[in-house]
Enzyme design. Structure first.
Site, PDB file in Angstrom:
ATOM      1  N   GLY A 162       0.902  -1.259   0.119  1.00  0.00           N
ATOM      2  CA  GLY A 162       0.162  -0.050   0.112  1.00  0.00           C
ATOM      3  C   GLY A 162       0.868   1.188  -0.512  1.00  0.00           C
ATOM      4  N   GLY A 183      -0.448  -4.816   0.423  1.00  0.00           N
ATOM      5  CA  GLY A 183      -2.082  -4.528  -0.070  1.00  0.00           C
ATOM      6  C   GLY A 183      -1.433  -5.596  -1.160  1.00  0.00           C
ATOM      7  N   GLU A 197       4.711  -6.792   6.892  1.00  0.00           N
ATOM      8  CA  GLU A 197       4.295  -6.425   8.200  1.00  0.00           C
ATOM      9  C   GLU A 197       4.662  -6.238   8.923  1.00  0.00           C
ATOM     10  OE1 GLU A 197       0.979  -7.110   4.819  1.00  0.00           O
ATOM     11  OE2 GLU A 197       2.732  -8.082   5.607  1.00  0.00           O
ATOM     12  N   ASP A 229      -1.631  -8.795   6.728  1.00  0.00           N
ATOM     13  CA  ASP A 229      -3.273  -8.173   7.005  1.00  0.00           C
ATOM     14  C   ASP A 229      -3.606  -7.986   5.587  1.00  0.00           C
ATOM     15  OD1 ASP A 229      -2.146  -6.053   5.903  1.00  0.00           O
ATOM     16  OD2 ASP A 229      -3.758  -4.474   6.884  1.00  0.00           O
ATOM     17  N   THR A 279     -19.732 -24.384  33.247  1.00  0.00           N
ATOM     18  CA  THR A 279     -18.776 -26.077  32.923  1.00  0.00           C
ATOM     19  C   THR A 279     -20.099 -26.950  34.244  1.00  0.00           C
ATOM     20  OG1 THR A 279     -16.892 -25.355  33.257  1.00  0.00           O
ATOM     21  CG2 THR A 279     -16.796 -26.995  33.798  1.00  0.00           C
ATOM     22  N   LYS A 313     -13.646 -27.932  41.303  1.00  0.00           N
ATOM     23  CA  LYS A 313     -15.112 -28.381  41.171  1.00  0.00           C
ATOM     24  C   LYS A 313     -14.542 -29.377  39.324  1.00  0.00           C
ATOM     25  CE  LYS A 313     -18.705 -25.806  38.259  1.00  0.00           C
ATOM     26  NZ  LYS A 313     -18.758 -24.660  37.499  1.00  0.00           N
TER      27      LYS A 313
END
Length: 638
Positions: free
Chosen positions: A64, A113, A136, A144, A435, A585
């Site tokens: 870009g 781009g 990038e 991206d 859960t 638990k």
């Protein structure tokens, strides 16, 4: 427009990038022009296919045009960049889902781009000079333009390798990695374009395909698989250091040049997207980062160092070994009303949320921030941002498309289900994220089936931090139809969802996972206590175990030793991320299930007994489940 040539040639729509002196860098005007052409041609019967190419030998498109992004960002105007990325990503989605064949010719450099324009076409052609890359991270962005999805789907760990090192792919590498489809010698391209335009058919293309050069990266695949398999950027860097080969050191050297924050987020994105299929999900995740990149990331500093001052010495916000998980999570948090949207998206849905405690509250808030209408109820009267509170569970469920529950146990789930199922419409979804025991989950699913309601049991992993950051993992049991309907909500509240099969299987997966977690955390704590008594430095032990066969999530991502490894509750006096009583638990649920099906689980039973002693007879109540380490530090063998 001089920067781009758009026309209909015979039976083809033809788009030619025309900025060869600028390596065909993509401007905002070019993005809008391409999008407008694709819209027009989608319903034009005279256009059978689309050809995208570029002038100049050096590049199809080298990225870009970031000069305007930098200037506006430096002036404090972040809206220009946000608008550019929004419209560019919408174009990327249009290209990927286009109703007619698109043939792209990717000579020279295709980067950033350019990948978004050329590598989402249905037929991607490379030649001798083709070099494709996602660079990038070197300027403080994440991969991206939908490139994150391509990286996530690359074989093995090639996605992490190419995304973090920004290494360029030759034609063979690009085809292997899923960035291109066919190799055709560039001397044949002009004639092929003429044939495509004249006939509007792909037969001439397929007959021109030749065997691609051997992918150069293949000889390094085993090392990449081993070194880039870590859960985090820090894991990957440690693996590379431990490997020590020339290739590993070269990869590490490349990584050291790039933005630590961008790379850490890139790893997280690739992991989240590994099972994803739609590009919209990837683009939405990318936009969360780029929306914040100027204000909160390294983008402006990366551009300054690489393009403006050209000193190649960026001052990144983080060091390579210290990118807090909270910073990664922040860059990927849902954007609420500012999220990336596409024309095909449905309108906001009505959600009833029952149970707004430490987990349910932030989950409901994230759904509201994403634009859904959320009505909540909690017996304790707790509230959540953006959620409209009502006086009963039935009122929350009335007219809801989806009812989500986050409750303490199976008995309460059954009671709430008895109330809300009659108030729900046919084909609405009851999504239980508690859960609970498998039997209760399956009993509620049976009630839902009789009422024509879709039922899902979807317990979560990730703790309070994951609930707030929208990075939970969901283990889902229920029908395919129910899972498909709930998937957009999983993507808002979490980073990953796994459909485990029929009703109750989500709970089964959760208790199996946490039985492993409880046992491995105990073993990790015991090992640190043993290392102390043997005179072995904790950091040295971590450095060995974290890159050896003792590797585990308990060691590498949630280390119970303060000051060792990534930041964890151990560094905050064991303030709970996942409380010891909650582990107890889950271990009890696992043993109840084991007894019910006559499964032999001696390690699980021992883990339950140790956590019961820790929570009920010692000082473990209210502490993180990793606080077992101080317990073993003090205790001695009889």
């Amino acid at each position: 427009m001089s920067d781009i040539h758009i026309r209909v040639s015979g039976k083809a729509g033809h788009i030619t990038l025309n900025r060869p002196d600028a390596l065909n860098a993509l401007t905002y005007d070019m993005v809008q022009a391409i999008d407008g052409a694709l819209r027009a041609w989608a319903h034009d019967p005279e256009v059978a296919l689309v050809v995208i190419d570029a002038l100049g030998e050096k590049a199809f498109c080298a990225g870009g045009d970031i000069a305007q992004l930098y200037e506006t960002g430096r002036a404090g105007d972040f809206s220009y960049g946000q608008g550019f990325w929004r419209d560019e990503y919408r174009l990327n989605a249009r290209l990927a889902g286009y109703s007619k064949p698109i043939v792209s010719f990717l000579q020279g450099f295709t980067m950033g781009g350019g990948v978004g324009i050329g590598c989402h076409a249905s037929h991607r052609i490379v030649g001798e000079s083709s070099r494709i890359a996602m660079p990038e991270c070197g300027i403080g962005l994440v991969p991206d333009v939908g490139g994150s999805l391509l990286l996530a789907h690359a074989p093995g760990r090639l996605g992490e390798y190419f995304g973090l090192t920004t290494t360029r792919m030759g034609p063979g590498d690009a085809i292997l990695s899923g960035f291109a489809d066919h190799f055709i010698p560039q001397s044949e391209w002009d004639g092929l374009k003429v044939a495509l335009c004249e006939t509007g058919q792909l037969a001439s293309l397929m007959s021109a395909v030749k065997e691609a050069p051997v992918a150069e990266i293949i000889e390094h695949m085993a090392m990449i698989e081993t070194c880039f398999c870590g859960e985090s950027l820090d894991d990957i860097c440690r693996n590379l250091k431990s490997d020590g080969s020339d290739f590993a050191m070269k990869a590490l050297s490349a990584i050291k040049r790039n933005s630590p924050l961008a790379m850490a987020v890139a790893v997280e994105m690739i992991h989240r997207l590994r099972g994803a299929r739609d590009i919209e999900r990837a683009l939405g995740l990318e936009y969360r980062f780029t929306y914040r990149a100027m204000e909160h990331g390294d983008f402006l500093e990366g551009i300054r160092a690489a393009i403006i001052d050209k000193d190649r010495t960026p001052k990144w916000k983080h060091t390579l070994d210290k990118v807090p998980a909270v910073d990664v999570s922040f860059m990927l948090r849902p954007l609420g009303k500012d999220k990336l949207t596409f024309e095909e998206e449905s309108t906001a849905m009505k959600i009833g949320f029952i149970g707004l405690g430490n987990m349910g509250g932030p989950m409901a808030a994230n759904l509201a921030a994403a634009g859904h209408v959320v009505t909540g109820f909690d017996v304790a009267g707790t509230t959540a941002d953006g959620v409209q509170n009502v006086s009963s569970a039935v009122e929350a469920a009335n007219g809801a498309d989806v009812v989500i529950t986050m409750l303490p146990n199976g008995a309460i789930l059954r009671s709430v289900a008895n109330e809300v199922i009659p108030a729900m419409g046919k084909d609405a979804v009851l999504l239980d994220c508690s859960t609970v025991d498998v039997e209760s989950a399956r009993a509620v699913a049976g009630q839902c089936a009789k009422a024509g309601v879709l039922s899902l049991d979807a317990p979560v992993s990730g703790g309070i931090g994951g609930a707030s950051a929208g990075t939970l993992t969901f283990m889902v049991g229920g029908t395919d139809e129910g899972y498909t309907k709930a998937l957009p909500f999983f993507e808002i509240m979490g980073q990953k969802s796994v459909h485990c099969g029929a009703s109750g299987n989500g709970q089964a997966a959760k208790i199996c996972n946490n039985m492993i977690l409880g046992a491995t955390m105990i073993a990790t704590c015991e090992s640190f206590a043993l290392a102390d008594k043997l005179g072995l430095d904790r950091q040295k032990m971590f450095d060995v175990v974290s890159t050896s066969s003792g590797y585990s999530w308990s060691m590498n991502a949630y280390c119970p030793a303060p000051g060792v490894g990534p930041e964890s509750p151990a560094d905050n006096d064991y303030k709970p991320g996942f409380a010891a009583e909650l582990m107890l638990k889950d271990l009890r649920l696992s043993q109840e299930a084991a007894i019910a099906v006559k499964a032999d689980t001696p390690m699980g039973a021992m883990a339950q007994a140790l956590y019961a002693q820790f929570v009920e007879d010692e000082d473990g109540l209210g502490k993180d489940f990793s606080a077992m380490l101080p317990k073993f530090e003090k205790s001695e063998r009889p």
